[in-house]
Motif scaffolding. Structure first.
Motif, PDB file in Angstrom:
ATOM      1  N   UNK A 176      28.296  42.965  37.460  1.00 20.07           N
ATOM      2  CA  UNK A 176      29.234  41.861  37.213  1.00 20.07           C
ATOM      3  C   UNK A 176      30.654  42.269  37.575  1.00 20.07           C
ATOM      4  N   UNK A 177      31.034  43.515  37.256  1.00 21.35           N
ATOM      5  CA  UNK A 177      32.378  43.989  37.591  1.00 21.35           C
ATOM      6  C   UNK A 177      32.564  44.102  39.099  1.00 21.35           C
ATOM      7  N   UNK A 178      31.522  44.495  39.816  1.00 16.45           N
ATOM      8  CA  UNK A 178      31.606  44.551  41.281  1.00 16.45           C
ATOM      9  C   UNK A 178      31.747  43.146  41.861  1.00 16.45           C
ATOM     10  N   UNK A 179      31.050  42.174  41.266  1.00 18.30           N
ATOM     11  CA  UNK A 179      31.163  40.801  41.736  1.00 18.30           C
ATOM     12  C   UNK A 179      32.571  40.265  41.522  1.00 18.30           C
ATOM     13  N   UNK A 180      33.187  40.634  40.402  1.00 21.77           N
ATOM     14  CA  UNK A 180      34.570  40.229  40.157  1.00 21.77           C
ATOM     15  C   UNK A 180      35.510  40.890  41.154  1.00 21.77           C
ATOM     16  N   UNK A 181      35.345  42.180  41.346  1.00 24.59           N
ATOM     17  CA  UNK A 181      36.248  42.929  42.218  1.00 24.59           C
ATOM     18  C   UNK A 181      36.189  42.440  43.654  1.00 24.59           C
ATOM     19  N   UNK A 182      34.987  42.102  44.126  1.00 26.11           N
ATOM     20  CA  UNK A 182      34.815  41.726  45.527  1.00 26.11           C
ATOM     21  C   UNK A 182      34.651  40.213  45.714  1.00 26.11           C
ATOM     22  N   UNK A 183      34.931  39.449  44.642  1.00 27.85           N
ATOM     23  CA  UNK A 183      34.969  37.986  44.708  1.00 27.85           C
ATOM     24  C   UNK A 183      33.644  37.392  45.191  1.00 27.85           C
ATOM     25  N   UNK A 184      32.562  37.795  44.549  1.00 29.63           N
ATOM     26  CA  UNK A 184      31.235  37.252  44.853  1.00 29.63           C
ATOM     27  C   UNK A 184      30.795  36.379  43.676  1.00 29.63           C
ATOM     28  N   UNK A 185      30.508  35.103  43.932  1.00 27.33           N
ATOM     29  CA  UNK A 185      30.065  34.209  42.868  1.00 27.33           C
ATOM     30  C   UNK A 185      31.168  33.733  41.953  1.00 27.33           C
ATOM     31  N   UNK A 186      32.419  33.968  42.324  1.00 31.81           N
ATOM     32  CA  UNK A 186      33.566  33.495  41.543  1.00 31.81           C
ATOM     33  C   UNK A 186      34.574  32.883  42.508  1.00 31.81           C
ATOM     34  N   UNK A 187      35.499  32.131  41.972  1.00 25.54           N
ATOM     35  CA  UNK A 187      36.557  31.537  42.792  1.00 25.54           C
ATOM     36  C   UNK A 187      37.880  31.602  42.047  1.00 25.54           C
ATOM     37  N   UNK A 188      38.950  31.584  42.807  1.00 24.02           N
ATOM     38  CA  UNK A 188      40.282  31.675  42.217  1.00 24.02           C
ATOM     39  C   UNK A 188      40.575  30.425  41.412  1.00 24.02           C
ATOM     40  N   UNK A 189      41.014  30.625  40.161  1.00 24.55           N
ATOM     41  CA  UNK A 189      41.279  29.504  39.279  1.00 24.55           C
ATOM     42  C   UNK A 189      42.772  29.237  39.117  1.00 24.55           C
ATOM     43  N   UNK A 190      43.575  30.296  39.083  1.00 22.67           N
ATOM     44  CA  UNK A 190      45.011  30.123  38.828  1.00 22.67           C
ATOM     45  C   UNK A 190      45.761  31.294  39.445  1.00 22.67           C
ATOM     46  N   UNK A 191      46.861  31.008  40.123  1.00 23.51           N
ATOM     47  CA  UNK A 191      47.688  32.041  40.745  1.00 23.51           C
ATOM     48  C   UNK A 191      49.126  31.839  40.288  1.00 23.51           C
ATOM     49  N   UNK A 192      49.746  32.919  39.805  1.00 25.62           N
ATOM     50  CA  UNK A 192      51.142  32.860  39.385  1.00 25.62           C
ATOM     51  C   UNK A 192      51.946  33.869  40.197  1.00 25.62           C
ATOM     52  N   UNK A 193      53.177  33.503  40.551  1.00 24.97           N
ATOM     53  CA  UNK A 193      54.053  34.387  41.311  1.00 24.97           C
ATOM     54  C   UNK A 193      55.277  34.724  40.473  1.00 24.97           C
ATOM     55  N   UNK A 194      55.509  36.021  40.256  1.00 26.97           N
ATOM     56  CA  UNK A 194      56.703  36.463  39.528  1.00 26.97           C
ATOM     57  C   UNK A 194      57.799  36.804  40.539  1.00 26.97           C
ATOM     58  N   UNK A 195      58.984  36.341  40.290  1.00 22.79           N
ATOM     59  CA  UNK A 195      60.122  36.612  41.162  1.00 22.79           C
ATOM     60  C   UNK A 195      61.039  37.634  40.506  1.00 22.79           C
ATOM     61  N   UNK A 196      61.783  38.384  41.311  1.00 23.94           N
ATOM     62  CA  UNK A 196      62.755  39.337  40.799  1.00 23.94           C
ATOM     63  C   UNK A 196      64.024  39.256  41.646  1.00 23.94           C
ATOM     64  N   UNK A 197      65.068  39.824  41.119  1.00 22.97           N
ATOM     65  CA  UNK A 197      66.351  39.816  41.809  1.00 22.97           C
ATOM     66  C   UNK A 197      66.254  40.623  43.100  1.00 22.97           C
ATOM     67  N   UNK A 198      66.798  40.056  44.182  1.00 15.05           N
ATOM     68  CA  UNK A 198      66.796  40.737  45.484  1.00 15.05           C
ATOM     69  C   UNK A 198      68.175  41.376  45.692  1.00 15.05           C
ATOM     70  N   UNK A 199      68.290  42.647  45.339  1.00 17.07           N
ATOM     71  CA  UNK A 199      69.572  43.337  45.451  1.00 17.07           C
ATOM     72  C   UNK A 199      70.006  43.461  46.918  1.00 17.07           C
TER      73      UNK A 199
END
Length: 222
Positions: A193-216
């Motif tokens: 099951x952990x290998x399936x999660x790691x290599x995206x087998x039998x699962x699909x992306x549900x939510x993606x979040x992007x964190x931003x930071x200061x660009x010095x």
């Protein structure tokens, strides 16, 4: 929450929402994962209020994936033995085995004890043999099953094999696999099951979040 909260958003902040409370309850009811059953595994810790947003996200993802691994294994147990063999070969393909050659099923052939063959090169000179067993979760793979797989490998004059099962292996079976003259990699249900999660087998992306930071660099260039 972003507008009203200063600093990291903690579990205490989220606890006011009924949806978050229900999520926590569901997570606790899941089947114990490797972290709960394997004394050598690192436990998943709850995020503290002083954790950074990245720490909180990592902890949340770990909690969700831990519960999802149990769901994956439950769904895998509903597959037929033939479909389970196909799944195992799909996972090995996703792991880039057989990239230069091919991965094929031998379930319908006369290769007793061999469910698949991975050819690491186009000519099939470098081969790995696969055994896939969809056993009940409360069952174990013992030494006799491991010996049978070793015998099947020796019948193919093979020196490498992967034994994937939906249950655990007994210590006797693992010790035997370590002592024989062929290289055998055992993979139990949670590890699958952990290998399936790691290599995206039998699962699909549900939510993606992007964190931003200061660009010095941006400000330095002004």
């Amino acid at each position: 929450m972003l507008a009203d909260t200063t600093g990291p958003i903690s579990n205490a902040d989220l606890a006011q929402f009924a949806e978050f409370q229900e999520f926590r309850k569901r997570s606790r009811k899941r089947t114990p994962t490797k972290a709960a059953t394997d004394p050598t595994a690192q436990p998943i810790t709850e995020p503290e209020e002083a954790d950074t947003p990245e720490d909180i996200i990592d902890a949340t993802v770990a909690t969700v994936h831990s519960a999802l691994a149990a769901e994956i294994l439950d769904r895998v147990m509903q597959l037929s033995p033939k479909s389970f063999e196909k799944l195992v070969l799909r996972v090995l393909s996703a792991m880039q085995y057989g990239t230069s050659g091919h991965v094929e099923s031998t379930g319908d052939s006369a290769d007793a004890g061999i469910d698949g063959v991975i050819s690491q090169d186009p000519l099939g000179l470098d081969r790995i043999y696969v055994q896939a067993k969809r056993y009940a979760r409360d069952r174990t793979v013992g030494r006799p099953a491991m010996q049978a797989f070793v015998g099947a490998l020796q019948g193919q004059q093979a020196d490498r094999g992967v034994f994937i099962a939906t249950c655990d292996f007994t210590r006797d079976a693992l010790d035997y696999a370590d002592r024989v003259g062929v290289r055998i990699i055992p993979v139990n249900g949670i590890e699958l099951a952990e290998l399936m999660l790691k290599h995206r087998v039998g699962v699909q992306t549900n939510y993606v979040a992007t964190l931003l930071r200061l660009d010095e660099d941006f400000y330095d260039s002004l």
